[in-house]
Design an enzyme around this catalytic site. Structure first.
Site, PDB file in Angstrom:
ATOM      1  N   HIS A 186       7.367  -5.938   9.507  1.00 15.09           N
ATOM      2  CA  HIS A 186       5.926  -5.660   9.454  1.00 15.09           C
ATOM      3  C   HIS A 186       5.416  -6.038   8.065  1.00 15.09           C
ATOM      4  CE1 HIS A 186       2.441  -2.691  10.553  1.00 15.09           C
ATOM      5  NE2 HIS A 186       2.016  -3.642   9.745  1.00 15.09           N
ATOM      6  N   HIS A 231       2.258  -8.608   6.373  1.00 13.63           N
ATOM      7  CA  HIS A 231       1.156  -9.572   6.504  1.00 13.63           C
ATOM      8  C   HIS A 231       1.246 -10.522   5.311  1.00 13.63           C
ATOM      9  CE1 HIS A 231      -0.845  -6.974   9.552  1.00 13.63           C
ATOM     10  NE2 HIS A 231      -0.200  -6.028   8.894  1.00 13.63           N
ATOM     11  N   HIS A 263      -0.334  -3.606  16.410  1.00 12.51           N
ATOM     12  CA  HIS A 263      -0.594  -2.413  15.607  1.00 12.51           C
ATOM     13  C   HIS A 263      -1.199  -1.373  16.546  1.00 12.51           C
ATOM     14  CE1 HIS A 263      -0.028  -5.070  12.245  1.00 12.51           C
ATOM     15  NE2 HIS A 263      -0.451  -4.210  11.338  1.00 12.51           N
ATOM     16  N   GLU A 272      -1.871   3.741  14.114  1.00  9.20           N
ATOM     17  CA  GLU A 272      -1.933   3.839  12.645  1.00  9.20           C
ATOM     18  C   GLU A 272      -3.068   4.832  12.345  1.00  9.20           C
ATOM     19  OE1 GLU A 272      -3.291   0.256  10.659  1.00  9.20           O
ATOM     20  OE2 GLU A 272      -2.602   0.929   8.683  1.00  9.20           O
ATOM     21  N   ASP A 296       1.473  -4.596   3.374  1.00  6.67           N
ATOM     22  CA  ASP A 296       0.697  -5.437   2.444  1.00  6.67           C
ATOM     23  C   ASP A 296       1.134  -5.082   1.021  1.00  6.67           C
ATOM     24  OD1 ASP A 296      -1.383  -6.610   4.404  1.00  6.67           O
ATOM     25  OD2 ASP A 296      -1.412  -4.463   4.819  1.00  6.67           O
TER      26      ASP A 296
END
Ligand code: HPA
Ligand code: ZN
Length: 315
Positions: free
Chosen positions: A14, A16, A194, A197, A276
């Site tokens: 996971h 980005h 996703h 979350e 991220d």
């Protein structure tokens, strides 16, 4: 101090790529592409990294991605991430990229893809890091726009292993993308999304039943629904959990409240990921370190989490 965590062989499931854009590279690319930035320097940009929720982060993440213009920019972005993987013993990665973030700014799909893919191929050869690339649709845009992106991607079908779904979760349930995910599966692609979350457990059910996903990205809100918990345990559906992301975006107020080890002990196939890293304070090792510092994760638990990441690979 965290050498033993760094040394564990692991996969990242996971991540980005646009979220691995460090402020230093962001400024360097702005200079290379002659783009004026609203921040005076790297420090000013870094100090803007304080978020109350997912949307506040996304606004900055999309603004930062504007410095990515050429094939070389996408190559440099991806290569910098792969060097981090090498340093942290991430031996396999399945990163996301968001083509719409770039095509909507007039950057051709193939410019984005070629730069990313070339770096991944070089990473495999030169660094020994294997990969599977995931094309992620932006859920705040329409399904029609996702279909357009999918058509642009089809000439490069073999460059991907799966499609995913990211961006603003609330108000954009998985069912909005059922038809484009059906289409992707009919082309032999796998699917992830996703879910859970910020969104409710209902979105996780939809992602499983309608989008037929192989893994749940985040999924931490599954714990609110016992029937759902039983299903993900029984079926061993992996969750790609991102602890530093969850605290930076206030999904949990404090790392000591994070439920990842509770889930692990219940038999959920949870994994540790960075989401991220340039925005949330660290790569995979820093995420493991946070669990050690705040949750008292044991060595045995760390090993199980790392093994889960290797087991939950799509390729
Ligand atoms: N959630 C949703 N969309 C995203 C994220 C995230 O954590 N990171 C980048 N796009
Ligand atoms: Zn994410």
């Amino acid at each position: 101090m965290y050498d033993w965590l760094n040394a564990l062989p692991k996969a990242e499931l996971h991540l980005h790529l646009e979220g691995s854009l460090e402020p230093e590279l962001l400024f360097a690319l702005a200079e290379r592409n002659k783009i004026a930035l609203p921040w005076n320097d790297v420090e000013a940009l870094r100090s803007a990294y304080a978020f109350n929720n997912l949307q506040e982060f996304l606004d900055l993440y999309y603004a930062g991605a504007d410095v990515l213009r050429t094939e070389q920019d996408f190559y440099d972005l991806t290569w910098a991430y792969l060097l981090k993987c090498k340093a942290q013993n991430v031996i396999h990665t399945e990163p996301f990229f968001d083509p719409q973030t770039h095509t909507d700014r007039g950057i051709p799909f193939e410019v984005v893809l070629r730069g990313i893919k070339q770096a991944l191929v070089d990473g495999e050869k030169q660094l020994g890091i294997s990969h599977g690339l995931i094309l992620s649709f932006l859920r705040h845009l329409s399904e029609e726009e996702a279909f357009k992106t999918f058509e642009q991607a089809m000439p490069f079908r073999d460059a991907f292993i799966a499609v995913g779904l990211d961006s603003s979760e609330m108000g954009h349930p998985p069912r909005k993308f059922q038809r484009v995910f059906d289409k992707a599966r009919s082309e032999g692609l796998l699917t992830v999304a996703h879910a859970g979350e910020e969104g409710p457990p209902e979105y996780i059910w939809e992602a499983l039943d309608l989008l037929k996903i192989e893994r749940i990205d985040h999924g931490v809100r599954a714990i609110e629904d016992e029937r759902l918990m039983q299903r993900i345990i029984d079926e061993q559906i992996p969750l790609t959990v991102c602890p530093l992301s969850n605290t930076k975006l206030c999904v949990f107020d404090d790392m000591r409240q994070h439920n990842i080890l509770q889930m692990l002990e219940r038999g959920v196939k949870v994994t540790v990921n960075s989401d991220d890293p340039a925005y949330f304070g660290g790569y995979v090792t820093e995420n493991f370190a946070a669990l050690y510092d705040s949750l008292g994760m044991t060595q045995e638990q760390a090993k199980r989490l790392a093994q889960n990441s290797l087991d939950a690979r799509l390729v």
